[in-house]
Design a protein around this motif. Structure first.
Motif, PDB file in Angstrom:
ATOM      1  N   LEU A  27     -92.620  30.443 -23.040  1.00  0.00           N
ATOM      2  CA  LEU A  27     -91.965  31.547 -23.727  1.00  0.00           C
ATOM      3  C   LEU A  27     -90.987  32.232 -22.783  1.00  0.00           C
ATOM      4  O   LEU A  27     -91.220  32.299 -21.575  1.00  0.00           O
ATOM      5  N   VAL A  28     -89.913  32.790 -23.361  1.00  0.00           N
ATOM      6  CA  VAL A  28     -89.031  33.662 -22.595  1.00  0.00           C
ATOM      7  C   VAL A  28     -88.310  34.591 -23.570  1.00  0.00           C
ATOM      8  O   VAL A  28     -88.103  34.243 -24.742  1.00  0.00           O
ATOM      9  N   ILE A  29     -87.930  35.782 -23.080  1.00  0.00           N
ATOM     10  CA  ILE A  29     -87.124  36.724 -23.844  1.00  0.00           C
ATOM     11  C   ILE A  29     -85.675  36.559 -23.416  1.00  0.00           C
ATOM     12  O   ILE A  29     -85.362  36.574 -22.221  1.00  0.00           O
ATOM     13  N   THR A  30     -84.762  36.390 -24.393  1.00  0.00           N
ATOM     14  CA  THR A  30     -83.342  36.266 -24.110  1.00  0.00           C
ATOM     15  C   THR A  30     -82.589  37.432 -24.748  1.00  0.00           C
ATOM     16  O   THR A  30     -83.121  38.137 -25.614  1.00  0.00           O
ATOM     17  N   GLU A  31     -81.334  37.607 -24.310  1.00  0.00           N
ATOM     18  CA  GLU A  31     -80.475  38.609 -24.928  1.00  0.00           C
ATOM     19  C   GLU A  31     -79.097  38.005 -25.140  1.00  0.00           C
ATOM     20  O   GLU A  31     -78.458  37.553 -24.188  1.00  0.00           O
ATOM     21  N   THR A  32     -78.652  37.973 -26.388  1.00  0.00           N
ATOM     22  CA  THR A  32     -77.351  37.443 -26.756  1.00  0.00           C
ATOM     23  C   THR A  32     -76.666  38.440 -27.685  1.00  0.00           C
ATOM     24  O   THR A  32     -77.150  39.563 -27.868  1.00  0.00           O
ATOM     25  N   ASP A  33     -75.567  38.006 -28.275  1.00  0.00           N
ATOM     26  CA  ASP A  33     -74.879  38.880 -29.229  1.00  0.00           C
ATOM     27  C   ASP A  33     -75.753  39.184 -30.445  1.00  0.00           C
ATOM     28  O   ASP A  33     -75.504  40.140 -31.186  1.00  0.00           O
ATOM     29  N   ARG A  34     -76.785  38.362 -30.666  1.00  0.00           N
ATOM     30  CA  ARG A  34     -77.712  38.598 -31.783  1.00  0.00           C
ATOM     31  C   ARG A  34     -78.781  39.622 -31.428  1.00  0.00           C
ATOM     32  O   ARG A  34     -79.580  40.001 -32.275  1.00  0.00           O
ATOM     33  N   VAL A  75     -79.234  25.090 -21.341  1.00  0.00           N
ATOM     34  CA  VAL A  75     -78.702  25.211 -22.696  1.00  0.00           C
ATOM     35  C   VAL A  75     -77.906  26.502 -22.773  1.00  0.00           C
ATOM     36  O   VAL A  75     -78.438  27.576 -22.466  1.00  0.00           O
ATOM     37  N   ASP A  76     -76.641  26.411 -23.145  1.00  0.00           N
ATOM     38  CA  ASP A  76     -75.797  27.589 -23.288  1.00  0.00           C
ATOM     39  C   ASP A  76     -76.321  28.445 -24.443  1.00  0.00           C
ATOM     40  O   ASP A  76     -76.468  27.963 -25.581  1.00  0.00           O
ATOM     41  N   ARG A 129     -76.770  20.542 -20.965  1.00  0.00           N
ATOM     42  CA  ARG A 129     -76.441  19.699 -19.821  1.00  0.00           C
ATOM     43  C   ARG A 129     -77.672  19.557 -18.954  1.00  0.00           C
ATOM     44  O   ARG A 129     -78.540  20.448 -18.916  1.00  0.00           O
ATOM     45  N   HIS A 130     -77.750  18.449 -18.233  1.00  0.00           N
ATOM     46  CA  HIS A 130     -78.853  18.230 -17.316  1.00  0.00           C
ATOM     47  C   HIS A 130     -78.418  18.612 -15.909  1.00  0.00           C
ATOM     48  O   HIS A 130     -77.490  18.017 -15.353  1.00  0.00           O
ATOM     49  N   ILE A 131     -79.080  19.611 -15.355  1.00  0.00           N
ATOM     50  CA  ILE A 131     -78.842  19.976 -13.955  1.00  0.00           C
ATOM     51  C   ILE A 131     -79.377  18.868 -13.051  1.00  0.00           C
ATOM     52  O   ILE A 131     -78.734  18.461 -12.089  1.00  0.00           O
ATOM     53  N   ILE A 132     -80.575  18.403 -13.365  1.00  0.00           N
ATOM     54  CA  ILE A 132     -81.150  17.218 -12.729  1.00  0.00           C
ATOM     55  C   ILE A 132     -81.563  16.278 -13.854  1.00  0.00           C
ATOM     56  O   ILE A 132     -82.356  16.654 -14.717  1.00  0.00           O
ATOM     57  N   PRO A 133     -81.020  15.058 -13.897  1.00  0.00           N
ATOM     58  CA  PRO A 133     -81.312  14.158 -15.024  1.00  0.00           C
ATOM     59  C   PRO A 133     -82.695  13.544 -14.923  1.00  0.00           C
ATOM     60  O   PRO A 133     -83.362  13.605 -13.883  1.00  0.00           O
ATOM     61  N   PHE A 134     -83.121  12.931 -16.023  1.00  0.00           N
ATOM     62  CA  PHE A 134     -84.377  12.202 -16.022  1.00  0.00           C
ATOM     63  C   PHE A 134     -84.320  11.058 -15.003  1.00  0.00           C
ATOM     64  O   PHE A 134     -83.264  10.435 -14.826  1.00  0.00           O
ATOM     65  N   PRO A 135     -85.431  10.772 -14.325  1.00  0.00           N
ATOM     66  CA  PRO A 135     -85.429   9.651 -13.372  1.00  0.00           C
ATOM     67  C   PRO A 135     -85.220   8.327 -14.092  1.00  0.00           C
ATOM     68  O   PRO A 135     -85.637   8.145 -15.237  1.00  0.00           O
ATOM     69  N   ALA A 136     -84.563   7.406 -13.396  1.00  0.00           N
ATOM     70  CA  ALA A 136     -84.273   6.105 -13.991  1.00  0.00           C
ATOM     71  C   ALA A 136     -85.539   5.285 -14.197  1.00  0.00           C
ATOM     72  O   ALA A 136     -85.661   4.536 -15.167  1.00  0.00           O
ATOM     73  N   ALA A 137     -86.486   5.424 -13.274  1.00  0.00           N
ATOM     74  CA  ALA A 137     -87.726   4.645 -13.375  1.00  0.00           C
ATOM     75  C   ALA A 137     -88.623   5.210 -14.470  1.00  0.00           C
ATOM     76  O   ALA A 137     -88.643   6.420 -14.735  1.00  0.00           O
ATOM     77  N   VAL A 172     -84.147  32.447 -17.912  1.00  0.00           N
ATOM     78  CA  VAL A 172     -82.783  32.798 -18.264  1.00  0.00           C
ATOM     79  C   VAL A 172     -81.972  32.970 -16.990  1.00  0.00           C
ATOM     80  O   VAL A 172     -82.387  33.675 -16.069  1.00  0.00           O
ATOM     81  N   ARG A 173     -80.810  32.301 -16.941  1.00  0.00           N
ATOM     82  CA  ARG A 173     -79.873  32.450 -15.825  1.00  0.00           C
ATOM     83  C   ARG A 173     -78.499  32.750 -16.409  1.00  0.00           C
ATOM     84  O   ARG A 173     -77.866  31.876 -16.981  1.00  0.00           O
ATOM     85  N   GLU A 174     -78.092  34.023 -16.282  1.00  0.00           N
ATOM     86  CA  GLU A 174     -76.847  34.489 -16.873  1.00  0.00           C
ATOM     87  C   GLU A 174     -76.826  34.131 -18.369  1.00  0.00           C
ATOM     88  O   GLU A 174     -77.675  34.588 -19.112  1.00  0.00           O
ATOM     89  N   ARG A 175     -75.899  33.286 -18.821  1.00  0.00           N
ATOM     90  CA  ARG A 175     -75.799  32.968 -20.254  1.00  0.00           C
ATOM     91  C   ARG A 175     -76.431  31.629 -20.585  1.00  0.00           C
ATOM     92  O   ARG A 175     -76.150  31.048 -21.641  1.00  0.00           O
TER      93      ARG A 175
END
Length: 306
Positions: A171-178, A235-236, A243-251, A218-221
């Motif tokens: 769980l996390v609390i976010t804040e957006t235009d909504r 996730v924006d 986007r993946h900051i660190i992708p899934f491992p190939a193995a 939450v990191r900025e937006r």
């Protein structure tokens, strides 16, 4: 991002870590002792590690609350595999508040819901917004509970989204235009589900890049998501771009994952810098740094800096 593996605070532990992680306003870092029963604190000023004893079996979810001198909200699902054979020690789950000034732990009452006539309460995450306290029961009845000044007030089962929760893990609390919203990492359904703070359903986010969304920060937006299958995702919050900051491992997953099975025995795997094995807890710092834990024997704590 630059990768830094943090000193564990409990070197060469054979306990199976299942920890959350949190950061306070002074930069002190909190995560769980791999053996349970204590929170480890890495002090920002000198880098030393201290230990705070708590009456919990497994400190799974950790979130920081700056009010009234600072507190940690801790979620204990009530079970823990123990070495050498990793048989499970189990008892009733618990959730509650650890006052960082007095070191006193105050437990929440068990939710008054008919599901617990047959299912155990197994809290995995807690998010707080003022007097509203949300508790995810990811490993028990797959419910999210809202507590207020009168105690347990409401239960959310996800059905308003068209699909009941299946392991609402983080769980996390976010804040957006909504406005301010609650986001649930509904791991078994491979999705993120958003609610108003009154429990009203707002929307669902799915994406092929979400395999096993586990914990949230939450990191900025951006919403930062650990994916237990081995990725760190952003996730924006406005556009929904992933986007993946660190992708899934190939193995693929090895025998005994997230650990390694050698000669029929579970043991800590060989962990490689820059590649995630089983990312679990996550927190974000004001400088854009990301802190995460890994669900593995001995644990691993990592700091990623821009």
């Amino acid at each position: 991002m630059r990768w830094q593996t943090l000193p564990s605070g409990v070197p060469a532990s054979t306990e199976w870590s299942h920890s959350g992680i949190a950061l306070d306003r002074e930069g002190n870092l909190f995560w769980a002792h791999p053996g349970g029963g204590a929170v480890l604190v890495r002090r920002a000023l000198d880098g030393g590690v201290e230990q705070i004893e708590v009456p919990l079996l497994e400190i799974h979810g950790i979130s920081y609350d700056p009010r009234r001198g600072g507190a940690l909200w801790l979620a204990d699902p009530g079970f823990k595999p123990r070495p050498p054979d990793y048989d499970v020690e189990a008892r009733e789950g618990r959730g509650g508040r650890l006052d960082l000034r007095t070191r006193e732990f105050t437990a929440l009452s068990r939710p008054s819901h008919p599901a617990y006539a047959k299912d155990p309460w197994r809290p995995t995450s807690i998010a707080v917004d003022g007097p509203a306290v949300f508790v995810a029961d990811g490993y028990g009845a797959s419910l999210v509970h809202l507590y207020g000044d009168r105690g347990h007030e409401r239960t959310i089962d996800g059905s308003e989204s068209g699909l009941p929760f299946a392991c609402p893990h983080g769980l996390v609390i976010t804040e957006t235009d909504r406005g301010r919203e609650l986001v649930v990492a509904d791991r078994g359904n491979r999705r993120l589900v958003t609610f108003g703070l009154d429990g009203t359903y707002h929307g669902t986010f799915t994406h092929p890049g979400l395999r096993s969304p586990t914990c949230l920060a939450v990191r900025e937006r951006e919403l930062i998501v650990t994916d237990l299958d081995g990725a760190l995702t952003a996730v924006d919050l406005e556009t929904g771009a992933l986007r993946h900051i660190i992708p899934f491992p190939a193995a693929g997953k090895r025998d005994g994952w997230p650990n390694a099975r050698r000669g029929g025995t579970l043991s800590r795997p060989d962990l490689v810098e820059g590649t995630l094995n089983s990312p679990h807890g996550v927190a974000a710092g004001p400088d854009g740094s990301i802190y995460l834990t890994e669900y593995v024997i001995g644990g691993r704590e990592v700091r990623l800096t821009p």
